[in-house]
Motif scaffolding. Sequence first.
Motif, mmCIF file in Angstrom:
data_model
loop_
_atom_site.group_PDB
_atom_site.id
_atom_site.type_symbol
_atom_site.label_atom_id
_atom_site.label_comp_id
_atom_site.label_asym_id
_atom_site.label_seq_id
_atom_site.Cartn_x
_atom_site.Cartn_y
_atom_site.Cartn_z
ATOM 1 N N UNK A 28 0.836 -1.156 -0.051
ATOM 2 C CA UNK A 28 -0.105 0.082 -0.108
ATOM 3 C C UNK A 28 0.986 1.309 0.011
ATOM 4 N N UNK A 29 1.965 1.303 0.903
ATOM 5 C CA UNK A 29 2.749 2.494 0.709
ATOM 6 C C UNK A 29 3.548 2.717 -0.720
ATOM 7 N N UNK A 30 4.287 1.469 -1.083
ATOM 8 C CA UNK A 30 4.955 1.678 -2.180
ATOM 9 C C UNK A 30 4.043 1.946 -3.434
ATOM 10 N N UNK A 31 2.918 1.906 -3.289
ATOM 11 C CA UNK A 31 1.874 2.019 -4.445
ATOM 12 C C UNK A 31 1.996 3.631 -4.737
ATOM 13 N N UNK A 32 2.560 4.237 -3.760
ATOM 14 C CA UNK A 32 2.441 5.960 -3.743
ATOM 15 C C UNK A 32 3.806 6.483 -4.346
ATOM 16 N N UNK A 79 13.537 1.158 -2.382
ATOM 17 C CA UNK A 79 12.776 0.003 -2.795
ATOM 18 C C UNK A 79 11.376 0.583 -3.642
ATOM 19 N N UNK A 80 11.055 0.038 -4.869
ATOM 20 C CA UNK A 80 10.254 0.184 -5.860
ATOM 21 C C UNK A 80 9.292 -0.929 -6.277
ATOM 22 N N UNK A 86 2.932 -3.361 -9.355
ATOM 23 C CA UNK A 86 2.078 -2.555 -9.601
ATOM 24 C C UNK A 86 0.866 -3.300 -9.622
ATOM 25 N N UNK A 87 0.740 -4.199 -10.300
ATOM 26 C CA UNK A 87 -0.500 -5.012 -10.562
ATOM 27 C C UNK A 87 -1.440 -5.111 -9.477
ATOM 28 N N UNK A 88 -0.704 -4.912 -8.258
ATOM 29 C CA UNK A 88 -1.540 -5.203 -6.804
ATOM 30 C C UNK A 88 -2.394 -4.069 -6.544
ATOM 31 N N UNK A 89 -2.056 -2.732 -7.486
ATOM 32 C CA UNK A 89 -3.195 -1.693 -7.351
ATOM 33 C C UNK A 89 -4.628 -2.163 -7.163
ATOM 34 N N UNK A 90 -4.758 -2.739 -8.116
ATOM 35 C CA UNK A 90 -6.369 -3.322 -8.488
ATOM 36 C C UNK A 90 -6.837 -4.092 -7.236
ATOM 37 N N UNK A 91 -5.878 -4.919 -6.947
ATOM 38 C CA UNK A 91 -6.342 -5.892 -5.812
ATOM 39 C C UNK A 91 -6.600 -4.993 -4.489
ATOM 40 N N UNK A 92 -5.605 -4.186 -4.274
ATOM 41 C CA UNK A 92 -5.906 -3.340 -2.999
ATOM 42 C C UNK A 92 -7.021 -2.522 -3.083
ATOM 43 N N UNK A 93 -7.223 -1.940 -4.400
ATOM 44 C CA UNK A 93 -8.346 -1.210 -4.566
ATOM 45 C C UNK A 93 -9.719 -1.737 -4.363
ATOM 46 N N UNK A 94 -9.799 -3.097 -4.853
ATOM 47 C CA UNK A 94 -11.094 -3.971 -4.555
ATOM 48 C C UNK A 94 -10.967 -4.216 -3.001
ATOM 49 N N UNK A 95 -9.851 -4.615 -2.648
ATOM 50 C CA UNK A 95 -10.038 -4.759 -1.048
ATOM 51 C C UNK A 95 -10.817 -3.741 -0.095
#
Lengths: 111, 111
Positions: A28-32, A79-80, A86-95
């Motif tokens: 979640x933090x690294x998505x920023x 760390x990046x 980055x594909x986890x953005x959709x998953x975390x948004x759905x969560x």
Amino acid sequence: MSDPCLPECGVARFLALLNGPWATLIVRELLHGPLRFNELRQLLPGISPHTLTSRLRQFERHGIVTRTTYAEIPPRVVYELTPLGEGLRDVLEAMGAWAMAVPDPGAEVTA
Amino acid sequence: MSDPCLPECGVARFLALLNGPWATLIVRELLHGPLRFNELRQLLPGISPHTLTSRLRQFERHGIVTRTTYAEIPPRVVYELTPLGEGLRDVLEAMGAWAMAVPDPGAEVTA
């Protein structure tokens, strides 16, 4: 400790890749954007350096995060998320979208 | 133990509602349809009755699962996702789709 083989089931595989709550919160933090180790620690109060190191190494091993060292004095390590991460953005948004639809039972009672 | 107030952040709230790997795996099973307690135990080898009971009660409390008792001999108790719980289908599908795109490093090595 290690994860020699990931589960065949997608959901179980996800839980093996993002094990424990901290893994998801690190993402979640690294998505920023890219972050240094100590920046992550400050953004995640309560995380132990051991857990943070362990999760970041696991993410690196699975190609979810890259670790870049800049030859500065003192050296800077960043760390990046990779495109896979980055594909986890959709998953975390759905969560998050689902969870925000859940009423908070604790907010109603005054106990 | 209890969760008097859910976090404001959606992702953290999700992790509080589906805490630990078993919670998500219980939902995965219930997405196929209603199940009895012992059916869930059989579908989730390794889960303790205590953990299963605890997660199901937490799901009931948050309106994610209903518990229906049928007055038969012996009484039959069935757990079923509510429409709110059914909303987790998209989240679990997103988790699974992402995770299946992650290469398995363990599958390549013969150690």
